[in-house]
Write an enzyme that holds these catalytic residues in place. Structure first.
Site, PDB file in Angstrom:
ATOM      1  N   HIS A 154      14.300  46.723  84.373  1.00  0.00           N
ATOM      2  CA  HIS A 154      13.995  45.246  84.641  1.00  0.00           C
ATOM      3  C   HIS A 154      12.861  45.345  85.809  1.00  0.00           C
ATOM      4  O   HIS A 154      12.677  44.245  86.556  1.00  0.00           O
ATOM      5  CB  HIS A 154      15.135  44.680  85.408  1.00  0.00           C
ATOM      6  CG  HIS A 154      16.464  44.674  84.581  1.00  0.00           C
ATOM      7  ND1 HIS A 154      16.700  44.018  83.431  1.00  0.00           N
ATOM      8  CD2 HIS A 154      17.383  45.628  84.776  1.00  0.00           C
ATOM      9  CE1 HIS A 154      17.886  44.381  83.043  1.00  0.00           C
ATOM     10  NE2 HIS A 154      18.531  45.463  83.887  1.00  0.00           N
ATOM     11  N   LYS A 281     -14.937  46.967  91.834  1.00  0.00           N
ATOM     12  CA  LYS A 281     -13.821  47.137  90.708  1.00  0.00           C
ATOM     13  C   LYS A 281     -13.908  48.457  90.093  1.00  0.00           C
ATOM     14  O   LYS A 281     -15.046  48.708  89.620  1.00  0.00           O
ATOM     15  CB  LYS A 281     -13.868  45.694  90.033  1.00  0.00           C
ATOM     16  CG  LYS A 281     -13.607  44.588  90.419  1.00  0.00           C
ATOM     17  CD  LYS A 281     -12.194  44.208  90.712  1.00  0.00           C
ATOM     18  CE  LYS A 281     -11.289  44.364  89.811  1.00  0.00           C
ATOM     19  NZ  LYS A 281     -11.331  42.959  88.666  1.00  0.00           N
ATOM     20  N   GLU A 288      -6.275  48.296  78.551  1.00  0.00           N
ATOM     21  CA  GLU A 288      -6.253  47.015  78.167  1.00  0.00           C
ATOM     22  C   GLU A 288      -6.748  46.835  76.817  1.00  0.00           C
ATOM     23  O   GLU A 288      -5.914  45.951  75.923  1.00  0.00           O
ATOM     24  CB  GLU A 288      -6.904  45.940  79.207  1.00  0.00           C
ATOM     25  CG  GLU A 288      -6.489  45.961  80.492  1.00  0.00           C
ATOM     26  CD  GLU A 288      -7.262  45.248  81.498  1.00  0.00           C
ATOM     27  OE1 GLU A 288      -7.056  44.221  81.844  1.00  0.00           O
ATOM     28  OE2 GLU A 288      -8.500  45.859  81.850  1.00  0.00           O
TER      29      GLU A 288
END
Ligand code: ARG
Length: 453
Positions: A154, A281, A288
């Site tokens: 979880h 960044k 992705e």
């Protein structure tokens, strides 16, 4: 050129031509020629074509194969599909005897064969790609030594496990993916050539001769099934898609782990991308993109299943749609596997330690070993967690007196197990998150991959 003009007076409408003409299948050129070589050889062996004509056709096909290998084969605008293009070129090269290539054959069994040949080749490359990624995971796991991380359920800290155990879990999923491709090979290696248009032929074809020529293990036993089934192609698509789903789960963890919040890994320059706007960044774009492509793979698998679901036997032109799905799935997966293998191998890993509460189950099991029912042990350790947490502490560092306060079966020394690494050292169950289990897994995976340490 089409292979079927005889009974038509009018030319095809442009819009229908645009619909029917297949460009995608040009990738099948090499396997189409190989299939034709096998077919003509079998026609010769069966005495259907005289050996002189077989030799002429084979010589023509050899020239075409050489053009294909050199990248010099030229399609014309009027070639309806790859099969037509090869036959057109053959007749250009050797004259009307080239028209005998299609003896005892239909594009229906021809395309079924081409797909099998193409997929067999693709499976070899994909298996290699999966093995490459497994190898990266095994190497990183091996190098991670006794680094301990939380396992999650979880997305909450669950138990302490070796970091290697987590990485190897991905390797085992990939091992099954590779095994699925292996299983598929047996079903791909059944030749459909000789099924003709679907009903067979009055000519005494010898399908086993062309099959043996191409290295197939078996031939079809029902010609209608041979030309109408695409379950093997769908199985390939599923194997690709399942592998993509497993890759996507790894990709998701790469995205999480490389976030500021997790900060478990730093991607190498070669495997991360910058932002056009934000100078600081370092984005996990490859991961992705893999996650995104997994979604497209599911769409393509669904597309193939939908294409087939209502088709009456035997061949239907709907099935021409399978090419793009199959080609893109294979290409995307091959790239994704290579990119992920490099990304995993090239990253730096600095995972966080588990929270100090992850040893709760280990402590409860100490009580279980002493005869305490698990439910009672669970309750006692739960009270200890609550007491420690209420003072802003975790289980880690609890003293013996605190353990003894929740259950009298605790003994001096048990408190060392509140250290996550100690609890991992004490773990014994086979296949569990222990250092010994990790050693066993690494050895097994290295043997499977024939990798040296
Ligand atoms: N281009 C077709 C395909 O990809 C080949 C078979 C065509 N057969 C036919 N009867 N039109 O499926």
């Amino acid at each position: 050129m089409t292979l079927w003009g005889g009974r038509f007076d009018d030319a095809l409408d442009d819009s229908v031509w645009a619909l029917t003409a297949s460009r995608t299948d040009r990738r099948l050129l090499a396997v189409d020629v190989a299939g034709s070589v096998a077919h003509v050889t079998a026609l010769g062996s069966a005495g259907i074509l005289p050996s002189k004509e077989v030799t002429e056709i084979l010589t023509g096909l050899e020239s075409i194969a050489a053009e294909v290998a050199a990248g010099g084969f030229e399609f014309t605008e009027t070639d309806e599909d790859v099969h037509t293009a090869v036959e057109r070129r053959l007749i250009e090269l050797i004259g009307s005897v080239g028209g005998k290539l299609h003896t005892g054959r239909s594009r229906n069994d021809q395309i079924a064969l081409d797909i099998r040949l193409y997929l067999l080749d693709s499976v070899v490359r994909l298996r290699t790609g999966i093995a490459g990624l497994m190898g990266s995971l095994v190497d990183v796991a091996d190098r991670s030594g006794e680094t301990v991380v939380p396992s999650y359920t979880h997305l909450q800290h669950a138990q302490a496990v070796p970091f290697a155990h987590h990485l190897l879990a991905h390797a085992w999923a990939l091992s099954r993916d590779r095994g699925r491709f292996d299983d598929l090979v047996g079903r791909l290696k059944v030749s459909p050539l000789g099924a003709g248009a679907g009903g067979g032929s009055r000519l005494p074809l010898e399908p086993e001769v062309s099959a043996a020529h191409l290295g197939f293990d078996a031939v079809f036993t029902n010609s209608l099934d041979a030309v109408s089934s695409r379950d093997q192609a769908i199985e390939y698509a599923w194997c690709c898609t399942q592998t993509f789903v497993d890759l996507s789960r790894l990709a998701e963890e790469v995205v999480l782990w490389s976030s500021s919040e997790f900060s478990w890994m730093t991607l190498a320059d070669r495997h991360s991308t910058g932002s056009s706007a934000l100078p600081q960044k370092r984005n996990p774009d490859p991961a992705e993109l893999i996650r995104g492509k997994a979604g497209s793979a599911i769409g393509r698998l669904t597309g193939l299943l939908s294409m087939m679901k209502a088709l009456p036997l035997s061949y239907n032109r709907d099935m021409q749609e399978d090419k793009e799905h199959l080609f893109v799935l294979g290409d995307d997966l091959e790239h994704a596997l290579a990119a992920m293998a490099g990304l995993i191998a090239g990253a730096a890993y600095h995972p966080n330690s588990p929270s100090g509460d992850v040893t709760a189950l280990d402590l409860a099991e100490v009580l279980v070993e002493r005869g305490v029912p698990f439910r009672e042990a669970h309750e006692a350790v739960g009270r200890l967690v609550a007491a420690r947490n209420s003072e802003g502490n975790t289980l880690q560092g609890a003293g013996f007196d605190e353990l003894a306060a929740v259950h009298d079966a605790f003994q001096p020394g048990d408190q060392s197990l509140t250290d996550p690494t100690e609890s991992v050292r004490a773990r014994r169950s086979p296949g569990g998150g222990s250092f010994e289990s990790v050693r066993v897994q690494i050895a097994a995976l290295r043997t499977e991959l024939e990798l040296r340490s």
